[in-house]
Design a protein around this motif. Sequence first.
Motif, PDB file in Angstrom:
ATOM      1  N   ARG A  19      -0.394  -8.720   1.412  1.00  0.00           N
ATOM      2  CA  ARG A  19      -1.049  -9.768   0.605  1.00  0.00           C
ATOM      3  C   ARG A  19      -0.433  -9.760  -0.771  1.00  0.00           C
ATOM      4  NH1 ARG A  19      -7.617 -10.039   1.205  1.00  0.00           N
ATOM      5  NH2 ARG A  19      -7.340 -12.238   0.736  1.00  0.00           N
ATOM      6  N   GLY A  20      -0.111 -10.944  -1.266  1.00  0.00           N
ATOM      7  CA  GLY A  20       0.462 -11.046  -2.608  1.00  0.00           C
ATOM      8  C   GLY A  20       1.712 -10.193  -2.745  1.00  0.00           C
ATOM      9  N   VAL A  24      -1.246  -4.150   1.987  1.00  0.00           N
ATOM     10  CA  VAL A  24      -2.631  -3.739   1.690  1.00  0.00           C
ATOM     11  C   VAL A  24      -3.308  -3.058   2.886  1.00  0.00           C
ATOM     12  CG1 VAL A  24      -2.976  -5.416  -0.171  1.00  0.00           C
ATOM     13  CG2 VAL A  24      -3.623  -6.035   2.137  1.00  0.00           C
ATOM     14  N   PRO A  43     -14.170   2.502  -0.385  1.00  0.00           N
ATOM     15  CA  PRO A  43     -14.386   2.007  -1.747  1.00  0.00           C
ATOM     16  C   PRO A  43     -13.873   0.579  -1.939  1.00  0.00           C
ATOM     17  CG  PRO A  43     -12.706   3.736  -1.705  1.00  0.00           C
ATOM     18  CD  PRO A  43     -13.243   3.632  -0.321  1.00  0.00           C
ATOM     19  N   SER A  44     -14.343  -0.031  -3.003  1.00  0.00           N
ATOM     20  CA  SER A  44     -13.941  -1.392  -3.342  1.00  0.00           C
ATOM     21  C   SER A  44     -12.420  -1.482  -3.432  1.00  0.00           C
ATOM     22  CB  SER A  44     -14.583  -1.735  -4.689  1.00  0.00           C
ATOM     23  OG  SER A  44     -14.299  -3.049  -5.017  1.00  0.00           O
ATOM     24  N   GLY A  45     -11.849  -2.489  -2.783  1.00  0.00           N
ATOM     25  CA  GLY A  45     -10.403  -2.709  -2.850  1.00  0.00           C
ATOM     26  C   GLY A  45      -9.606  -1.962  -1.799  1.00  0.00           C
ATOM     27  N   LYS A  48     -11.216  -3.622   3.244  1.00  0.00           N
ATOM     28  CA  LYS A  48     -12.212  -3.966   4.273  1.00  0.00           C
ATOM     29  C   LYS A  48     -12.208  -5.473   4.567  1.00  0.00           C
ATOM     30  CE  LYS A  48     -15.602  -2.277   1.800  1.00  0.00           C
ATOM     31  NZ  LYS A  48     -14.859  -1.839   0.593  1.00  0.00           N
ATOM     32  N   THR A  50      -9.874  -7.640   3.958  1.00  0.00           N
ATOM     33  CA  THR A  50      -8.592  -8.029   4.556  1.00  0.00           C
ATOM     34  C   THR A  50      -8.599  -7.748   6.056  1.00  0.00           C
ATOM     35  OG1 THR A  50      -7.523  -7.492   2.456  1.00  0.00           O
ATOM     36  CG2 THR A  50      -6.084  -7.703   4.388  1.00  0.00           C
ATOM     37  N   GLN A  87     -18.296 -12.564   2.337  1.00  0.00           N
ATOM     38  CA  GLN A  87     -19.134 -11.973   1.283  1.00  0.00           C
ATOM     39  C   GLN A  87     -19.929 -13.030   0.523  1.00  0.00           C
ATOM     40  OE1 GLN A  87     -17.411  -9.152  -1.579  1.00  0.00           O
ATOM     41  NE2 GLN A  87     -16.546  -8.137   0.198  1.00  0.00           N
ATOM     42  N   GLU A 164     -20.125  -6.986   4.047  1.00  0.00           N
ATOM     43  CA  GLU A 164     -21.137  -6.516   3.082  1.00  0.00           C
ATOM     44  C   GLU A 164     -22.418  -7.365   3.135  1.00  0.00           C
ATOM     45  OE1 GLU A 164     -20.124  -4.508  -0.206  1.00  0.00           O
ATOM     46  OE2 GLU A 164     -17.988  -4.314   0.211  1.00  0.00           O
ATOM     47  N   HIS A 197     -19.591  -0.759   0.955  1.00  0.00           N
ATOM     48  CA  HIS A 197     -18.969   0.289   0.145  1.00  0.00           C
ATOM     49  C   HIS A 197     -20.025   1.320  -0.259  1.00  0.00           C
ATOM     50  CE1 HIS A 197     -20.089  -2.801  -2.885  1.00  0.00           C
ATOM     51  NE2 HIS A 197     -20.514  -1.735  -3.537  1.00  0.00           N
TER      52      HIS A 197
END
Length: 264
Positions: A19-20, A24, A43-45, A48, A50, A87, A164, A197
């Motif tokens: 991604r980008g 990832v 954890p965040s980022g 999940k 993706t 989300q 989430e 998370h």
Amino acid sequence: MMNNHPPPAVRADGLHVVRGGRQVLTDLAFTVPRGSVTGLLGPSGCGKTTLMRAIAGTQARVTGTLEVLGRPAGSAALRPRLGYVTQSPSVYADLTARQNLDYFAAVLGLPGAERGRQVEAALADVDLTGRADSLTGQMSGGQRSRVSLAVALLGTPELLVLDEPTVGLDPVLRRDLWQLFHRLAEERGTTLLISSHVMDEADRCERLLLMRAGELLAEDTPEALRRTTAEGTVESAFLHLVDRARAADEPWPAHTGQKGRTTP
Ligand SMILES: Nc1ncnc2c1ncn2[C@@H]1O[C@H](COP(=O)(O)OP(=O)(O)OP(=O)(O)O)[C@@H](O)[C@H]1O
């Protein structure tokens, strides 16, 4: 010999996502058994969303094997068999909860009488029957999320991918939603893949996929994770596995010749 076992709900092998311009998800391999309530924790980022987008077939630049209900992720035939809740709630603010559901049921092609029945059942499942005629735009965030979840329940999908779903909900609503998730698995055989998370949701799942920085740290039951790491909680088991992964990543100190050991 005939194999009568249905394929797992999800099977990934050598799965990568860019991604980008950045990798990832790296070399993921796991299975999500049918009828299970599987938590995707990390954890965040860590990747999940993706991964869930890849499973739902909405993520570009996915390589490797990713099969959903026995078919390549993103196959058109999977559309009615999979419910994906993102989300941020994706419902129309200027329609009531019931109108939203009726609209999406029509899009799914559910016929007249069956459509009405499924709309009422989905409203009841998420405990919104009493608010069915309220405008979605005038609902609380938690109520709007539950309308999104109700939309995903239409058509009785075999696999629900929920990003989430309990974030920001009060403890009573969280408990009620987890009870609904288990009821869906037990009574309808639905497979649920649920991201969070918050590690204290781990024990509500039968199986866990633990992720960190785009990689899969572990795939097991909460009980087995605690046992194999000799830790008391899934959160400490996660930290234990993070430390172990970090140690394995460290270069071999010249004086010991052993990978991951920095002390003599
Ligand atoms: N549109 C995008 N373009 C490029 N990179 C992205 C994009 N969206 C997310 N990423 C990156 O991909 C990685 C994984 O993000 P992802 O949203 O999948 O994580 P997550 O575990 O779901 O996080 P959270 O729990 O905060 O939702 C992150 O490093 C993030 O910066």
